[in-house]
Design a protein around this motif. Sequence first.
Motif, PDB file in Angstrom:
ATOM      1  N   LEU A 124      -0.845   6.483  -5.699  1.00  0.00           N
ATOM      2  CA  LEU A 124       0.219   5.486  -5.600  1.00  0.00           C
ATOM      3  C   LEU A 124       0.748   5.116  -6.984  1.00  0.00           C
ATOM      4  CD1 LEU A 124      -0.004   2.362  -3.299  1.00  0.00           C
ATOM      5  CD2 LEU A 124       0.816   2.144  -5.647  1.00  0.00           C
ATOM      6  N   TYR A 125      -0.163   4.978  -7.950  1.00  0.00           N
ATOM      7  CA  TYR A 125       0.225   4.550  -9.287  1.00  0.00           C
ATOM      8  C   TYR A 125       0.741   5.707 -10.148  1.00  0.00           C
ATOM      9  CZ  TYR A 125      -1.763   0.056  -8.132  1.00  0.00           C
ATOM     10  OH  TYR A 125      -2.012  -1.162  -7.540  1.00  0.00           O
ATOM     11  N   ILE A 126       0.779   6.893  -9.549  1.00  0.00           N
ATOM     12  CA  ILE A 126       1.418   8.040 -10.204  1.00  0.00           C
ATOM     13  C   ILE A 126       2.791   8.280  -9.595  1.00  0.00           C
ATOM     14  CG2 ILE A 126       1.288  10.532 -10.599  1.00  0.00           C
ATOM     15  CD1 ILE A 126      -1.767  10.252 -10.579  1.00  0.00           C
ATOM     16  N   ALA A 143     -13.195   4.749  -8.755  1.00  0.00           N
ATOM     17  CA  ALA A 143     -12.376   5.058  -9.929  1.00  0.00           C
ATOM     18  C   ALA A 143     -10.998   5.601  -9.560  1.00  0.00           C
ATOM     19  CB  ALA A 143     -13.099   6.050 -10.836  1.00  0.00           C
ATOM     20  N   PHE A 144     -10.926   6.460  -8.542  1.00  0.00           N
ATOM     21  CA  PHE A 144      -9.652   7.099  -8.201  1.00  0.00           C
ATOM     22  C   PHE A 144      -9.061   6.580  -6.890  1.00  0.00           C
ATOM     23  CE2 PHE A 144     -11.921  10.234 -10.838  1.00  0.00           C
ATOM     24  CZ  PHE A 144     -11.018  10.319 -11.876  1.00  0.00           C
ATOM     25  N   GLN A 145      -9.497   5.410  -6.469  1.00  0.00           N
ATOM     26  CA  GLN A 145      -8.983   4.835  -5.222  1.00  0.00           C
ATOM     27  C   GLN A 145      -7.493   4.521  -5.335  1.00  0.00           C
ATOM     28  OE1 GLN A 145     -11.463   1.768  -3.367  1.00  0.00           O
ATOM     29  NE2 GLN A 145      -9.633   0.558  -2.939  1.00  0.00           N
ATOM     30  N   ASN A 146      -6.708   5.116  -4.447  1.00  0.00           N
ATOM     31  CA  ASN A 146      -5.238   4.923  -4.407  1.00  0.00           C
ATOM     32  C   ASN A 146      -4.549   5.294  -5.718  1.00  0.00           C
ATOM     33  OD1 ASN A 146      -4.910   3.880  -1.714  1.00  0.00           O
ATOM     34  ND2 ASN A 146      -5.863   1.986  -2.411  1.00  0.00           N
ATOM     35  N   CYS A 147      -5.151   6.195  -6.486  1.00  0.00           N
ATOM     36  CA  CYS A 147      -4.524   6.541  -7.766  1.00  0.00           C
ATOM     37  C   CYS A 147      -3.193   7.269  -7.558  1.00  0.00           C
ATOM     38  CB  CYS A 147      -5.467   7.382  -8.618  1.00  0.00           C
ATOM     39  SG  CYS A 147      -5.817   9.015  -7.949  1.00  0.00           S
ATOM     40  N   PRO A 150       0.347 -10.066  -9.864  1.00  0.00           N
ATOM     41  CA  PRO A 150      -0.473 -10.616  -8.781  1.00  0.00           C
ATOM     42  C   PRO A 150      -0.509  -9.739  -7.532  1.00  0.00           C
ATOM     43  CG  PRO A 150       0.907 -12.317  -9.746  1.00  0.00           C
ATOM     44  CD  PRO A 150       1.378 -11.016 -10.314  1.00  0.00           C
ATOM     45  N   PHE A 151       0.445  -8.838  -7.388  1.00  0.00           N
ATOM     46  CA  PHE A 151       0.497  -7.994  -6.203  1.00  0.00           C
ATOM     47  C   PHE A 151      -0.131  -6.617  -6.432  1.00  0.00           C
ATOM     48  CE2 PHE A 151       4.193 -10.829  -6.143  1.00  0.00           C
ATOM     49  CZ  PHE A 151       3.940 -11.531  -4.977  1.00  0.00           C
ATOM     50  N   SER A 152       0.219  -5.955  -7.539  1.00  0.00           N
ATOM     51  CA  SER A 152      -0.227  -4.576  -7.741  1.00  0.00           C
ATOM     52  C   SER A 152      -0.803  -4.330  -9.133  1.00  0.00           C
ATOM     53  CB  SER A 152       0.949  -3.624  -7.520  1.00  0.00           C
ATOM     54  OG  SER A 152       1.945  -3.827  -8.506  1.00  0.00           O
ATOM     55  N   GLN A 153      -0.988  -5.358  -9.906  1.00  0.00           N
ATOM     56  CA  GLN A 153      -1.436  -5.310 -11.306  1.00  0.00           C
ATOM     57  C   GLN A 153      -0.367  -4.738 -12.230  1.00  0.00           C
ATOM     58  OE1 GLN A 153      -5.897  -3.926 -10.664  1.00  0.00           O
ATOM     59  NE2 GLN A 153      -5.663  -4.863 -12.655  1.00  0.00           N
ATOM     60  N   CYS A 154       0.772  -4.373 -11.677  1.00  0.00           N
ATOM     61  CA  CYS A 154       1.935  -3.966 -12.473  1.00  0.00           C
ATOM     62  C   CYS A 154       1.604  -2.820 -13.436  1.00  0.00           C
ATOM     63  CB  CYS A 154       2.496  -5.165 -13.253  1.00  0.00           C
ATOM     64  SG  CYS A 154       4.171  -4.918 -13.880  1.00  0.00           S
ATOM     65  N   GLY A 155       1.283  -1.657 -12.860  1.00  0.00           N
ATOM     66  CA  GLY A 155       0.984  -0.491 -13.678  1.00  0.00           C
ATOM     67  C   GLY A 155       2.217   0.059 -14.368  1.00  0.00           C
ATOM     68  N   LEU A 156       3.170   0.563 -13.579  1.00  0.00           N
ATOM     69  CA  LEU A 156       4.468   1.058 -14.051  1.00  0.00           C
ATOM     70  C   LEU A 156       4.366   2.288 -14.949  1.00  0.00           C
ATOM     71  CD1 LEU A 156       6.231  -2.307 -15.055  1.00  0.00           C
ATOM     72  CD2 LEU A 156       5.808  -1.380 -12.772  1.00  0.00           C
ATOM     73  N   ASN A 157       3.164   2.825 -15.104  1.00  0.00           N
ATOM     74  CA  ASN A 157       2.954   3.917 -16.047  1.00  0.00           C
ATOM     75  C   ASN A 157       1.797   4.782 -15.564  1.00  0.00           C
ATOM     76  OD1 ASN A 157       2.169   5.526 -18.263  1.00  0.00           O
ATOM     77  ND2 ASN A 157       2.820   3.986 -19.737  1.00  0.00           N
ATOM     78  N   VAL A 196       6.369  -2.121  -4.563  1.00  0.00           N
ATOM     79  CA  VAL A 196       6.314  -3.024  -5.721  1.00  0.00           C
ATOM     80  C   VAL A 196       6.310  -2.230  -7.015  1.00  0.00           C
ATOM     81  CG1 VAL A 196       4.857  -4.685  -6.944  1.00  0.00           C
ATOM     82  CG2 VAL A 196       5.184  -4.905  -4.480  1.00  0.00           C
ATOM     83  N   GLU A 197       5.466  -1.201  -7.087  1.00  0.00           N
ATOM     84  CA  GLU A 197       5.373  -0.399  -8.303  1.00  0.00           C
ATOM     85  C   GLU A 197       6.662   0.386  -8.565  1.00  0.00           C
ATOM     86  OE1 GLU A 197       2.828   0.198 -10.762  1.00  0.00           O
ATOM     87  OE2 GLU A 197       2.354  -1.782  -9.986  1.00  0.00           O
ATOM     88  N   ALA A 198       7.236   0.942  -7.506  1.00  0.00           N
ATOM     89  CA  ALA A 198       8.472   1.701  -7.673  1.00  0.00           C
ATOM     90  C   ALA A 198       9.612   0.797  -8.123  1.00  0.00           C
ATOM     91  CB  ALA A 198       8.832   2.418  -6.367  1.00  0.00           C
ATOM     92  N   ALA A 199       9.726  -0.374  -7.496  1.00  0.00           N
ATOM     93  CA  ALA A 199      10.795  -1.308  -7.852  1.00  0.00           C
ATOM     94  C   ALA A 199      10.631  -1.811  -9.283  1.00  0.00           C
ATOM     95  CB  ALA A 199      10.810  -2.481  -6.875  1.00  0.00           C
ATOM     96  N   GLY A 200       9.395  -2.138  -9.665  1.00  0.00           N
ATOM     97  CA  GLY A 200       9.150  -2.624 -11.026  1.00  0.00           C
ATOM     98  C   GLY A 200       9.492  -1.581 -12.076  1.00  0.00           C
ATOM     99  N   THR A 201       9.095  -0.333 -11.822  1.00  0.00           N
ATOM    100  CA  THR A 201       9.401   0.734 -12.779  1.00  0.00           C
ATOM    101  C   THR A 201      10.892   1.015 -12.816  1.00  0.00           C
ATOM    102  OG1 THR A 201       7.274   1.709 -12.138  1.00  0.00           O
ATOM    103  CG2 THR A 201       8.683   3.004 -13.580  1.00  0.00           C
ATOM    104  N   ALA A 202      11.552   0.910 -11.673  1.00  0.00           N
ATOM    105  CA  ALA A 202      13.005   1.111 -11.625  1.00  0.00           C
ATOM    106  C   ALA A 202      13.723   0.068 -12.475  1.00  0.00           C
ATOM    107  CB  ALA A 202      13.502   1.066 -10.180  1.00  0.00           C
TER     108      ALA A 202
END
Length: 395
Positions: free
Chosen positions: A197-199, A191-195, A164-171, A120-126
């Motif tokens: 992924l969002y990098i 604080a750093f749980q699954n961080c 609704p799925f990943s909070q839409c970080g993209l950054n 989800v995060e990769a597709a959104g950022t793409a």
Amino acid sequence: MAATFVNPFMTLPQIALVWSTAVTSAILFTSPLSGAHLNPAFTIAQAMFRSFDWRKVLPYIGAQLVGSMAGSALSFEYFRSAIEGFEQAGGLTHASSIDSARVFGEYFDPSLTATQAFGVEAAGTALLAAVVFAVTHEKNSERNIPVPFVVGGAVFSLINVLAPFSQCGLNPARDFGPRIIAFIAGWTDVAFQNCWLYIAAPILGAITGAALIDKILYYPKRNEFQKRYEQIKICAHYSTIVFITARNYSYPNKTKYRDKTNDLVGEYFDPSLTATQAFGVEAAGTALLATIVFGVTHEKNSDRDIPVPFVVGATVFLLINVFAPFTQCGLNPARDFGPRIVAFFAGWTDVAFQNCWLYIAAPIIGAIAGAALIDKILYPKRDRVPKRAMNSALL
């Protein structure tokens, strides 16, 4: 997000509007100074595809991270009492409360696996990178595209769809900087749980979106068309595989959920309508859309500087709001039939192609009708002299 502790009735579109406005403003203010990267993933993509100096990458990322930390620290200090009240009311332990920590870092929905959230995060950022690299490409330099507002609009749309799925970080900076502040502020367990992924996901997504624009869609040489076409086919096959895999993860028992989920990948009109009525709705909707498209792109309007993408986008928005409750508002045979093929291979074998003819034929007829209305009736060509006028001239 922290404002939700003060106003619990704040909706997702409101949050998305705040973020999109912030992004638009940041681009307006900083683009003349630094190019307004605002995102480590985009800085890396700029270095890879737009000749951005690699020596500036780390300083840019450092500045982005410091900025996100500063904003998060101010937000925490401002909303500290509201956060504490929220945790006390819910009986939450501060160090391990994801419900309160999520206003700083991103945490995907528990119903998703890490792999799905990564996708989800990769597709959104793409998608966001594709928009950014397209509107800033040299081939669009003469079109006077309002880049800050286009990018802000893309952010608004992506947050409404993906949050609704990943909070839409993209950054990565927007996620990791606030996590550092969250750790210092006491959320030590989460604080750093699954961080990671969002990098990693946004970086991969930004590179993919940038490559799509600079190396495939806006290919540099015409004689490379075949090569780019093959790359597009590979991307399409890969996307299909990813979609089917994700669908299998989401709905392992497709027989049980088939009737409730098949409309996610194709259009199915409301049972209260007959096929004839649904056909009319789809044909009328496509005719209206075609009328707008052919109208604003007609040569007689070429001197009016009409913002075509925004006019068409607004029309689509209105049509979906009006017609979707009846037929899901397909208006596009490819948008309907392609997903049906994927749905068939993903397991919806009994219903994948149900009434698919309707969503192919109706849009085609509607588009022809709308185009004819503009080009043959409202804006007809006047090249030929009317017969009566010619006879008068001869006399």
